[in-house]
Design a protein around this motif. Sequence first.
Motif, PDB file in Angstrom:
ATOM      1  N   ASP A  99       4.957  -1.586  -1.731  1.00 55.08           N
ATOM      2  CA  ASP A  99       5.205  -2.192  -3.025  1.00 55.08           C
ATOM      3  C   ASP A  99       3.985  -2.269  -3.925  1.00 55.08           C
ATOM      4  OD1 ASP A  99       5.593  -5.420  -1.441  1.00 55.08           O
ATOM      5  OD2 ASP A  99       3.923  -4.074  -1.616  1.00 55.08           O
ATOM      6  N   ALA A 100       2.988  -1.472  -3.639  1.00 53.21           N
ATOM      7  CA  ALA A 100       1.864  -1.475  -4.568  1.00 53.21           C
ATOM      8  C   ALA A 100       2.005  -0.299  -5.495  1.00 53.21           C
ATOM      9  CB  ALA A 100       0.562  -1.362  -3.805  1.00 53.21           C
ATOM     10  N   GLY A 101       1.588  -0.455  -6.700  1.00 49.18           N
ATOM     11  CA  GLY A 101       1.620   0.663  -7.622  1.00 49.18           C
ATOM     12  C   GLY A 101       0.622   1.704  -7.159  1.00 49.18           C
ATOM     13  N   PRO A 102       0.941   2.978  -7.356  1.00 45.40           N
ATOM     14  CA  PRO A 102       0.058   4.044  -6.897  1.00 45.40           C
ATOM     15  C   PRO A 102      -1.359   3.906  -7.440  1.00 45.40           C
ATOM     16  CG  PRO A 102       2.119   4.946  -7.709  1.00 45.40           C
ATOM     17  CD  PRO A 102       2.158   3.485  -7.993  1.00 45.40           C
ATOM     18  N   ILE A 149       3.611   3.476   1.104  1.00 45.68           N
ATOM     19  CA  ILE A 149       3.173   2.216   0.505  1.00 45.68           C
ATOM     20  C   ILE A 149       4.415   1.513   0.004  1.00 45.68           C
ATOM     21  CG2 ILE A 149       0.785   2.137  -0.256  1.00 45.68           C
ATOM     22  CD1 ILE A 149       1.571   3.746  -2.677  1.00 45.68           C
TER      23      ILE A 149
END
Lengths: 371, 597
Positions: free
Chosen positions: B510-513, B508
């Motif tokens: 650039d999305a936060g987990p 992924i």
Amino acid sequence: MEFKTQKGDLSRTLDLVLNIVPPKTTLPVLSNLLLDVKTDSICVVSTDLDTTVTTTLKGEVIREGMITLPARRLNEIIHHAGDDEIHFSLEDETVVRIVCGSTDCRLPGILEEEFPKIPSIQTKERLQLPAGMLRRMVAKTAFAVSKDETRPALNGIFWRIEPRRMEMVCTDGYRLARMERTGEFPVKGKKEFLVSPKALNQMAHLAEDSDEMVDIRVDNNYLVFSCAGTVVYSRLLEGPFPRYEQVIPKDNRKELITRRDRLMQSCRRVAIFSDSLTHQVQLSVKKNELVLKSNTPDVGEATDRVEAEYSEDEMDIGYNATYLADILKHIDGDMAKFRLDSPIKAGIIEPVEQEKDENYFCLLMPLRLAE
Amino acid sequence: MAQPVIHVLPELVASRIAAGEVVERPASVVKELIENALDAGATQIEIAVEESGIRAIRVADDGCGMGAEDARLAFERHATSKIESAEQLESLGTFGFRGEALPSIASVSDVTLLTSDGRGEGMEITLRGGNFESEGMRSRTRGTTIEVRNLFHNTPARRKFLKSEQAEERQIRRAVMAHAFAQVKVAFRYVKDGDELFRLPATDDLKARIAALYGHDFAATLVPVAGSEKGPVISGYVSNIDAHHGNRARQFFTVNARPVQQPLLAQAVTVAFRDVLPPKRFPALFLSVRIDPSYVDVNIHPTKREVRFSPERTVFSAVQSAVGRAIRSEGSVPSFWRETRPAGRHADRTSHLPTATGPALPLGGEGEGSAAWTYHPRTDADRRDGIRAQNVAAPGTAPGEGERWIDRLDLGNILQVGLTFLVAAGPRGIVVVDQHTAHERILFEEVRRAIAGSSGASQQLLLPETIETDPETITVVEEYAETIAAAGFALRPAGPRSVLLEAVPAGIRDAGPSVFLRDFLEGLREEGKGDRSKSRHVAATVACHGAVRAGDSLSPAERAGLFRRLARCEQPLRCPHGRPTFLNLTLGELARRFQRE
Ligand SMILES: Nc1ncnc2c1ncn2[C@@H]1O[C@H](COP(=O)(O)OP(=O)(O)OP(=O)(O)O)[C@@H](O)[C@H]1O
Ligand SMILES: [Mg+2]
């Protein structure tokens, strides 16, 4: 408003402020530079609201006044100007006439009232640090900053200063870089703040000479650097920064030492065959050898070997090749040391020989290999 | 056809036939009469209706006709010439088998039958409300004309249930068209209140018939469907993915030439088009399924509208894969790779209807069926291009599976426009790619493949996150534990309302987990059961979070890479949400814009 300056001086000044001008903005005045001309000084300002830079321009003031001019257009004009003296004069409310050698142009600006106010800062406490030291600490850590806007606390460099030590830490949740300096730092107690890498880079850019001292002031909202007539105001980022000390492994006892450049090259070669999304490479840690492997359907597979000193249990660890190469690039010296534990625990990577007064390491989280 | 003999079915056989109302509305009358005509071997059928069939329905054919004795028997219940024993129900070769249609129709209307078997004079019989009224000799060429008047005059309740005149007429017309698409060798003529709405000559070519009904422009948007694995033979046409429609009005299915409304088939098509069409848009479709009659049970619905397949899954996947292949074929790639010829000239092409023995798959561009759809090299240079193009297919990919179009583009000089679009030129036009949707499609397929091969790499988190959630989500986490782990998440319960997230699927961008996990769980909750859809959901989520965005600057190498990877996709034309990934500006289009034509 009217003044004269030299092309060389003006381009140096523009260099210092231009980085901050936002490329796209909904507030048109932010694309402009503020020229604040007083009897004894010419001040140039740029801002993106989070970071503001003010600097002085050498020149001969003829009449006081203020105006804002489009930054990039001005830069282009100056870039193509001959080596002559440049003469600025405000013609009517907002149009500035710029005469430079045979060129005579008129550049419309925006009234200075629309330009955001320069932040004011309430603190008496100041701290002076050598520019070179700061530059180095930023360079060694900022690469690990997260670009994920949903986690603002990871978007900054965490900076902690204590009387006998100082550290900068960055992480994006998958890797972490930490640089610690020991020495004497004139602060009372412990100071911690979260700063945008943009401002710190700008600051690192200021001093030409590494011995030059940067003057640092900080209050609850802003961190302010000044050096050689330029001041950077940086809005502090919202924390809290994660309690990273807790995740630094304490008992990674399996040490592996290898040639840093060899491993970096090998990693890049093998990465060509890694999955374009995960960049996964497998490191097989063996007796006196590291075997790198990647294998992606449709892409192909590759194996590469690097000599290493290692005498513990053999194991296979997955890493993101981009992250690994990135870390190796930032470590100094010929040899890199890995301190490992198990294939799903963080690995510590550090130079075998630390510089004087420094303690630098990076953490890298593995990719779990599918069985 | 040998002269059939009508007989009354023994009680035992009759009782095994699905009972119920045969005649629900005027359209059912039309359907029954057309089917009788087809069973009689007609080559021309004429249908005329007045006042949406309530006043009159007249169906005339040139089939085998009936002798005098049979004409009288035809209106007896369970009188049929088509089957004799219950076993024959297992392998029907005719539309009719119940001996039910004519008596049912006659009981709710006034019927006049005029028929002749071509031996001597014809016979005319008149019935009123099912009661015999008169009979006489009248001349007629071989064939049958049945006229149904005053439908439902004696059953006012039924009459009340009818929809508006227009709606009923639409249904009638659809019934006629459904048979017209199923039987292209039979000529049809349809007259409404004295106006001829269409006249369709006999043909061998389904596409010609479609063009005759819907126009050449519409027919030009169709790509051939063909498939014959594991039993059922699928053939027909489907609209290319750019030519979608707001409803299913142009979807026609036949099973062994019997028009059906089959939710199963519609579902298979929906699945094939999933990730390709925008929400609430539908493909046009003319699909024929041929299958050993013993696998089909038509005796489940009184109007035979639906049938039952015995290995349902086989038919479903045969349809899904044939349609899927068709829309991935080059033919479905909008006109860029096709010769653009004026419509109409297509008409003289040979039939594209594939046969069971020679499936004319459009994939290789070599098959007969794809001839009209792929670009034909004309000059020597073009021909060389064509040859080279076929040799560069990526390892592991059969030539033609999306490789050739890309080969024609100049990938060394891709422009990035507005940090959003990538522009590449080729000898026949310009391709504009949306970097985000294209990358989404690429990641979507790559992740889906990865999950299918279960190599879901997992990135351990340096800072495990505790995620607060609701008990319902906790249930989802437990229920789907395996899928979640296979996708690359490591999750541990951490109380009644929270979970500890220790690893996420690798890659992924650039999305936060936690954002990512929430999306993922949300999706799991909405998705139905079935492992496919889950992996599909994971893929879509990863793709959405991993894809480059508008505003990201791409290096020349990255741009070329994006095109190449897109070309490897099974369905390069759409992002997983159905938005287009690229757009063609053909030379023809450019010429038109510059008014060169
Ligand atoms: N157009 C026609 N041409 C020749 N024979 C016909 C025609 N229409 C009906 N028949 C004869 O009349 C018989 C009865 O027709 P009907 O439609 O009632 O029953 P069916 O077709 O045998 O079965 P089903 O009720 O399933 O339609 C048929 O079996 C056929 O022999
Ligand atoms: Mg019948």
